[in-house]
Scaffold this active site. Structure first.
Site, PDB file in Angstrom:
ATOM      1  N   LYS B  76       0.845  -1.198   0.000  1.00  0.00           N
ATOM      2  CA  LYS B  76       0.000   0.000   0.000  1.00  0.00           C
ATOM      3  C   LYS B  76       0.882   1.251   0.000  1.00  0.00           C
ATOM      4  O   LYS B  76       1.895   1.296   0.718  1.00  0.00           O
ATOM      5  CB  LYS B  76      -0.903  -0.022   1.242  1.00  0.00           C
ATOM      6  CG  LYS B  76      -1.972   1.068   1.263  1.00  0.00           C
ATOM      7  CD  LYS B  76      -2.880   0.889   2.486  1.00  0.00           C
ATOM      8  CE  LYS B  76      -3.969   1.929   2.548  1.00  0.00           C
ATOM      9  NZ  LYS B  76      -4.863   1.748   3.724  1.00  0.00           N
ATOM     10  N   SER B 151      -9.802   1.818   2.735  1.00  0.00           N
ATOM     11  CA  SER B 151      -8.901   2.560   1.885  1.00  0.00           C
ATOM     12  C   SER B 151      -7.860   1.690   1.170  1.00  0.00           C
ATOM     13  O   SER B 151      -7.286   2.138   0.180  1.00  0.00           O
ATOM     14  CB  SER B 151      -8.171   3.619   2.711  1.00  0.00           C
ATOM     15  OG  SER B 151      -7.301   3.006   3.652  1.00  0.00           O
ATOM     16  N   SER B 175     -10.023  -0.430   6.950  1.00  0.00           N
ATOM     17  CA  SER B 175      -9.394  -0.251   5.638  1.00  0.00           C
ATOM     18  C   SER B 175      -8.667  -1.465   5.070  1.00  0.00           C
ATOM     19  O   SER B 175      -8.231  -1.436   3.922  1.00  0.00           O
ATOM     20  CB  SER B 175      -8.420   0.930   5.682  1.00  0.00           C
ATOM     21  OG  SER B 175      -9.140   2.132   5.609  1.00  0.00           O
TER      22      SER B 175
END
Lengths: 92, 481
Positions: B76, B151, B175
């Site tokens: 990420k 997210s 997330s």
């Protein structure tokens, strides 16, 4: 939420808005605060002594200087000159 | 090849049926062909990946293999990678190249895992759709007209779309779990403190936790084994011993007590989601688990408590972006203060600005006690309610999200609706608990449904074992990309 409050918060947050953006921000914040206001229905108090801090203060490393990142690496993402960050003039 | 689990790939690599560079090339090829429509990556580090794969192969040849040696992973883009841009999907950090690695990256490097690139997210991890990303508005691998969740939407879509073997995400209010649910894969949010946050770009420091997203619970355990542990760079990282997170796999569900907390199945949860999760609970019952009923009266206040605390922490954390030390610097010429205001106003997107305003409101004089103080009180109350529930059970099962993945243009302009959709996941972060999301069904249109299994602090191994037990009898339907 009132326009004046959004202006005050944006000043605290160091953000600037155009008039149009401000209008939208007032609308959004009003809607968001409606959810936050549900918290007013419940009677709770915060007791910091009961909190689970997850910080391990009894287990700190020795207070001995250790190597840190070299200056050129710390400055690699900044406008810099002579090993310093460059900022607008702050004194008259 | 790209659809295999980490465990399967490990065997193939160790048996020399494929080399690490060949495997990395397979994934790079898949990224090249598929990611134009999926947009899961912000940066693909092909050259570095191939060099890392070569190094991994040398290690395999020496017979010194670690569990992740040569395994291609996606990271990420809010996890700092030395020498590789880390943007947080924000204009603010568009050109930011970290001078150091996050601790999790050091740990992956120590095993010679291969990083394929950096995946998209909602800007600064604030959102549940990945549509607030400034660079790659990721789509769902099961239906590219829908969101991947967020997210960690890029990390989940990359696993669901077979663009990597597994990935790292971060979870502040759901997330990892919610995008894993939307993309039909498995993701675990570890106990707060289990994984070092050093080098994870801060959003809400008392909630943030890094964790894996993979094709199975067992794969999540393999990665969690690699990234967990105490870190002198993070004072909140736990000194607890790290167990083998897969040690409880295969021990069966007989006698395990699972609580159904009724408020998580109430109004707002789609019927198909509710039915699918309830059917999964029946499956556990058939495996010998004991199902108990429980209640969490404060759940209705959880969204407010979460957003007040998280935004308060975010407003403080994001005050570091001044346009001077790093990050976007405005061209507007003026005073020191003018430069800071212009840089922040140009660099941050709308949702980030909303959170900063909300955080400032919650912390401002005259409102602090009514909002932040009360939210912190609720945090304690929710922790107590969880502690009470765990006196009666070992695990709790809830839906991961109230709906399946929605269309890319839905909910985007309605922050209130977006926030409310997080009610299934935020209490876990509020109470610092571990939780895993794994697929438990598909709706009538074929979109994945996820269930979350929540456990006691430090008991990730039980979550992984329970998710694994379900996965072994569940037919996962892969995305057709």
């Amino acid at each position: 939420m009132e326009l004046e409050m959004v202006k005050y918060l944006s000043k605290l947050a160091k953000l600037s808005y155009t008039d149009e953006e401000l209008e939208q921000a007032v609308k959004d914040m009003t809607s968001i605060i409606e959810i936050m206001d549900t918290i007013k229905d419940i009677d709770v108090t915060y007791d910091p002594y009961k909190d689970n801090h997850n910080v391990y203060l009894e287990d700190l490393r020795e207070d001995v200087a250790q190597p840190s990142l070299p200056t050129d690496k710390l400055l690699q993402n900044a406008v810099n000159q002579d090993n310093c960050f460059v900022v607008p003039k702050v004194v008259e | 090849m790209t659809e295999k689990t980490v465990k399967q790939l490990r065997e193939l690599l160790d048996r020399k049926e494929i080399s690490a560079p060949e495997l990395t090339k397979e994934y790079l090829k898949r990224i090249e062909t598929v990611d134009k429509s999926l947009e899961s990556f912000i940066t693909v580090t092909a050259d570095k990946a191939l060099a890392a794969a070569e190094k991994a192969q040398e290690r395999i040849n020496r017979g010194e293999t670690a569990p992740l040696t040569g395994i291609p992973l996606a990271i990420k883009d809010n996890i700092c990678t030395e020498g590789v841009k880390t943007t947080c999907a924000s204009r603010m950090l568009e050109n930011f190249v970290p001078p150091y690695n996050a601790t999790v990256m050091e740990k992956l490097d120590a095993q010679d895992a291969v990083m394929l690139g950096k995946t998209s997210l909602d800007e600064f991890a604030m959102g549940g759709s990945t549509q607030t990303s400034a660079f790659a508005k990721t789509r769902n691998p099961y239906d590219i007209s829908r969101v991947p969740g967020g997210s960690s939407g890029g990390s989940a879509a990359a696993v669901g779309g077979d663009l990597c073997a597994a990935s790292l995400g971060s979870d502040t209010g759901g997330s990892i779990r919610q995008p894993a649910s939307f993309c039909g894969v498995t993701g675990i949010k570890p106990t707060y403190g289990r994984v070092s946050r050093y080098g994870l770009v801060a959003f809400a420091s008392s909630f943030d936790q890094i964790g894996p997203i993979a094709r199975s619970a067992e794969d999540c355990g393999i990665i969690l084994n690699a990234i967990s542990g105490s870190d002198p760079h993070d004072g909140t990282s736990s000194r607890n011993a790290v167990p083998d997170f897969n040690e409880k796999i295969g021990k069966g569900m007989k006698g395990v007590k699972i609580a159904v907390v009724k408020e998580f199945f109430a109004e707002g949860v789609d019927d198909e989601v509710r039915n699918s999760v309830m059917a999964a609970i029946d499956t556990y019952k058939a495996m010998g688990a004991e199902i108990v009923e429980a209640s969490m009266p404060s759940l209705k206040y959880a969204i407010a408590a979460y957003y007040l605390i998280a935004s308060a922490e975010a407003s403080s954390n994001l005050s570091r972006y001044d346009g001077i030390k790093y990050g976007h610097r405005s061209d507007i010429v003026g005073s020191y203060n003018d430069l800071i205001i212009a840089s922040r106003s140009e660099g941050f997107g709308d949702e980030v600005k909303r959170r900063i305003l909300l955080g400032n409101y919650a912390l401002s004089s005259g409102y602090y006690d009514a909002y932040y103080g009360k939210a912190m009180g609720l945090r304690q109350k929710i922790r107590e309610e969880y502690a009470d529930i765990f006196t009666k059970c070992d695990l709790i099962i809830t839906p991961t999200a109230p709906t399946v993945a929605y269309g890319v243009n839905e909910n985007i302009d309605d922050p209130k609706k977006m926030y409310q959709a997080d009610f299934c996941t935020v209490t876990v972060n509020i109470a610092s608990l571990p939780a895993i999301s794994t697929p438990c069904g598909y709706d009538s249109k074929g979109m994945p449904i996820g269930m979350s299994i929540v456990g006691r602090m430090w008991d990730e191994a039980s979550l992984i074992a329970a998710a694994d037990a379900f996965e072994k009898q569940f037919s996962r339907i892969p995305a057709k990309l």
